[in-house]
Design a protein around this motif. Structure first.
Motif, short mmCIF file in Angstrom:
data_model
loop_
_atom_site.label_atom_id
_atom_site.label_comp_id
_atom_site.label_asym_id
_atom_site.label_seq_id
_atom_site.Cartn_x
_atom_site.Cartn_y
_atom_site.Cartn_z
N THR A 272 0.84 -1.20 0.00
CA THR A 272 0.00 0.00 0.00
C THR A 272 0.88 1.25 0.00
O THR A 272 1.90 1.29 0.71
CB THR A 272 -0.90 0.02 1.26
N ILE A 274 1.96 4.62 1.31
CA ILE A 274 1.77 5.25 2.63
C ILE A 274 2.30 6.67 2.68
O ILE A 274 2.28 7.30 3.74
CB ILE A 274 2.41 4.41 3.77
N GLY A 275 2.77 7.20 1.55
CA GLY A 275 3.23 8.59 1.57
C GLY A 275 4.05 8.91 0.35
O GLY A 275 4.24 8.07 -0.54
N HIS A 276 4.50 10.16 0.27
CA HIS A 276 5.28 10.64 -0.88
C HIS A 276 6.36 11.59 -0.40
O HIS A 276 6.22 12.21 0.66
CB HIS A 276 4.38 11.43 -1.86
N ARG A 278 7.55 14.64 -2.36
CA ARG A 278 7.28 15.32 -3.64
C ARG A 278 8.54 15.97 -4.20
O ARG A 278 8.72 16.04 -5.42
CB ARG A 278 6.15 16.35 -3.47
N TRP A 282 9.37 10.56 -4.83
CA TRP A 282 9.34 9.22 -4.27
C TRP A 282 7.94 8.83 -3.81
O TRP A 282 7.19 9.66 -3.29
CB TRP A 282 10.24 9.12 -3.04
N PHE A 284 6.31 6.24 -1.07
CA PHE A 284 6.61 5.32 0.04
C PHE A 284 5.56 4.21 0.08
O PHE A 284 4.36 4.49 -0.04
CB PHE A 284 6.61 6.06 1.39
N ASP A 286 4.43 0.27 2.07
CA ASP A 286 4.59 -0.46 3.33
C ASP A 286 5.26 -1.83 3.14
O ASP A 286 5.08 -2.73 3.97
CB ASP A 286 3.25 -0.58 4.08
N VAL A 348 -2.11 8.06 -1.47
CA VAL A 348 -2.00 7.25 -0.25
C VAL A 348 -3.17 6.28 -0.22
O VAL A 348 -4.32 6.68 -0.45
CB VAL A 348 -1.98 8.15 1.00
N GLY B 96 4.34 5.10 8.42
CA GLY B 96 3.20 5.88 7.92
C GLY B 96 1.92 5.04 7.88
O GLY B 96 1.90 3.96 7.31
N ILE B 97 0.85 5.59 8.45
CA ILE B 97 -0.39 4.83 8.59
C ILE B 97 -1.14 4.76 7.25
O ILE B 97 -1.13 5.70 6.47
CB ILE B 97 -1.30 5.46 9.68
N ASP B 120 2.32 11.97 7.56
CA ASP B 120 2.95 13.20 7.05
C ASP B 120 2.22 13.74 5.82
O ASP B 120 2.82 14.49 5.04
CB ASP B 120 4.44 12.99 6.76
N THR B 121 0.96 13.35 5.64
CA THR B 121 0.18 13.91 4.51
C THR B 121 -1.20 14.37 5.01
O THR B 121 -1.70 13.88 6.03
CB THR B 121 -0.05 12.88 3.38
N GLN B 124 -3.73 11.45 5.01
CA GLN B 124 -3.69 10.58 6.20
C GLN B 124 -4.39 11.25 7.38
O GLN B 124 -5.16 10.61 8.10
CB GLN B 124 -2.24 10.25 6.56
#
Lengths: 388, 388
Positions: A272, A274-276, A278, A282, A284, A286, A348, B96-97, B120-121, B124
């Protein structure tokens, strides 16, 4: 075809309900891969002795082997114990034997299983022979032959081969044959060099068997194999069996070598977003090295795939994307080869699949495989045998 | 001091009876390593929040934490579930959740545990807030701060920090503070650059906390940490807690960075010599990547240790030897730096220990750790929590 392409809502719900990361296996692809090699080796008149080390799940064995007495290879005593418990009885433990492992081996033999050990030194032949004598238990052994200077084994023309075989043949232990593994074939990237590696593996192993026979020592089993050479043999005359491991799952390394295509890779890690980042472009995920493994088998290949290629949930490879870095539970997907990557296409919560460098290594990170068969609309769990 | 140096014959027998490969842990070294960092952080007036991801064994937690309410960090929901089951209740899930993991998090919160998620978004913060509202469950969250451009997180001066915190602070979810990890400190190899990385981690995270407070948002937790920086802090004024993971086991990467010595490495893989290649001067061992992991963390360090350094059974490092290559269940030890290697000193059957590049990665390959305490003459098994 992955689970979420299925028209079966129950299967799709199951796929979506699983927490990421998890190892997804496409059963139809596995069955096709297994049949492909079995048909080839059958056609060449040898027997297939699949290596259990890749899959290591009892639920998978019925697909690997036609019968319970069919030959199988293991890399740990633990695998052999699990197989014997289920009634499988024709096993080669293909890692050099140490004395400390003989009590467990002899327990399996006492249960009626043929568990052959592998060795390439006089010391090993001596302790296997002595153990057999002292414990009234005939431990069958094979000698590892060095066909390409890759790792261990004895050169076919080395007099040590006859010397070791004689200790086994004349003692209480028994000598069952020779075994080679063309490890250097992993460095072949075209059909011609694969064919050469395959021929060399065949010829060197036959030479060892013939040298033994010329010395009056029977050599019943002549065992060769590696996934790259197994798909490249032309003539197996004189070879009794072929071993291969990763051919059921396949992976990026095998695709790089050219013995499969990306669409033949049966196991992938579902993850999944879970973030970027920018600024750096990139994504991110899990899935870190705990889910993907740290294998970088494609690093030495013409096309380096980082820690894995990225597909969507339908198995379509997303060109120009790779897992470029991993931590324990984080992976970073980035663009390579000057490709564009629009992070907004991967919000996300999006799910992606990662194709592994090395199926054995990635599978080893998972206790369970989630096996989807969209043709038969089934879902099952294969439980990996763990430890030694 | 390893088990076979013990004068206790029962402990020695246990050590010798275990089949290789296995992970051996020297409990006295672990306890010394744990006390060292706890004393340092206590002395600087902050709390230690150990990262459970390295050890992941319930049997170890009593040594990691002084009390059940003491803070701990996890990298998977599975670890949090195992800890809550045992009554531990002060947890940060520091990856990150994703929305799919909230039901399991909220179940733990319903049991009375404080399980904080990290994000961190804006997305989220929004789904955590919405989930909290829809399920009448206050999910506490922390915001990841980017202190050194290493991976994820938000720069302290980025207005997004306030924006995200406001969503949490004004919604049903609650905002508990900021968290940073100085991942770039792994590239520091001298005390001066370590001190700089540590100061930077402190200062950047304080800046984020202060920016939030200036915007009227309380920021109770100010959490920082990495094993390299944790051993290098001078002043933790304003920092509430420090996280570190591998400091209990230590490893070759940490020795290369300079925060421990080789004698402080508590976990090693015990292996048996299973053969030689006399032409190439190689020793084959029964520890491949399944036992050692594929981690090559020292590859980028001034001293590259291959797949691990070699010690005898008393823990004495055998200079000039390294694990130079690994396959699934085979390792190859060779001489490096023009060292001499007499293969006759390592007959088949000899036992050796391999010091790991990365304690987290090597421990992850083992279901059980075999823990020897020669001071108290005890042996115990720590069972690793597996999966996600």
């Amino acid at each position: 075809m992955l689970a979420n392409e299925s028209q079966n809502p129950e299967l799709l719900r199951k796929y979506q309900s699983l927490d990421t990361p998890f190892l997804s296996v496409d059963k139809q692809i596995v069955l096709k891969n297994l049949a492909r090699l079995r048909n080839k080796i059958d056609g060449l008149g040898a027997e297939l002795r699949p290596h259990f080390k890749t899959v290591r799940a009892i639920e998978a064995v019925e697909h690997l082997l036609p019968q319970k007495i069919s030959p199988i290879t293991v890399s740990t005593v633990k695998e052999a114990e699990a197989l014997v418990e289920e009634g499988y009885s024709n096993i080669v433990y293909a890692v050099g034997i140490s004395e400390g492992k003989l009590p467990r081996i002899s327990q399996l033999i006492a249960k009626g299983a043929k568990v052959r050990v592998l060795l390439d030194t006089l010391e090993q032949a001596q302790f296997v022979s002595q153990y057999s004598e002292q414990h009234c238990c005939v431990i069958p052994a094979m000698i590892e032959v060095d066909c390409d200077g890759h790792r261990g084994g004895i050169h076919p023309d080395d007099p040590l081969l006859i010397e070791i075989a004689n200790i086994l043949h004349q003692g209480v232990a028994s000598f069952h044959g020779v075994l080679a593994h063309a490890g250097e074939s992993y460095l072949c990237f075209d059909p011609k060099s694969l064919a050469e590696a395959a021929n060399n593996e065949v010829n060197m192993t036959l030479k060892a068997a013939n040298n033994l026979r010329a010395a009056g020592i029977p050599c019943d089993i002549v065992s060769i194999g590696s996934t790259p050479t197994a798909h490249s043999y032309q003539d197996l005359n004189g070879i009794t069996e072929v071993r291969a491991g990763v051919y059921g799952f396949f992976d990026l390394v095998m695709a790089g070598i050219g013995v499969c295509q990306l669409k033949d890779i049966a196991a992938s890690v579902v993850t999944t977003v879970i973030g970027h980042n920018r600024e750096k472009g990139w994504i991110f995920i899990d899935a870190g090295w705990m889910a993907l493994s740290l294998d970088r088998g494609t690093a030495g290949q013409p096309k380096d795939c980082g820690y894995g290629l990225v597909t969507d949930c339908n198995g379509a490879v997303l060109d120009g994307l790779q897992v470029i870095s991993v931590n324990q539970e984080h992976g970073i997907i980035g663009a390579v080869d000057n490709s564009d990557l629009s992070l907004d296409n991967f919000p996300v919560g999006s799910r992606l699949h990662i194709l592994p460098n090395h199926g054995c290594a990635t599978a080893s990170m998972h206790q369970h495989y989630h096996v989807f068969d969209t043709a038969n609309e089934t879902y099952e769990i294969w439980n990996r045998i763990q430890g030694w």
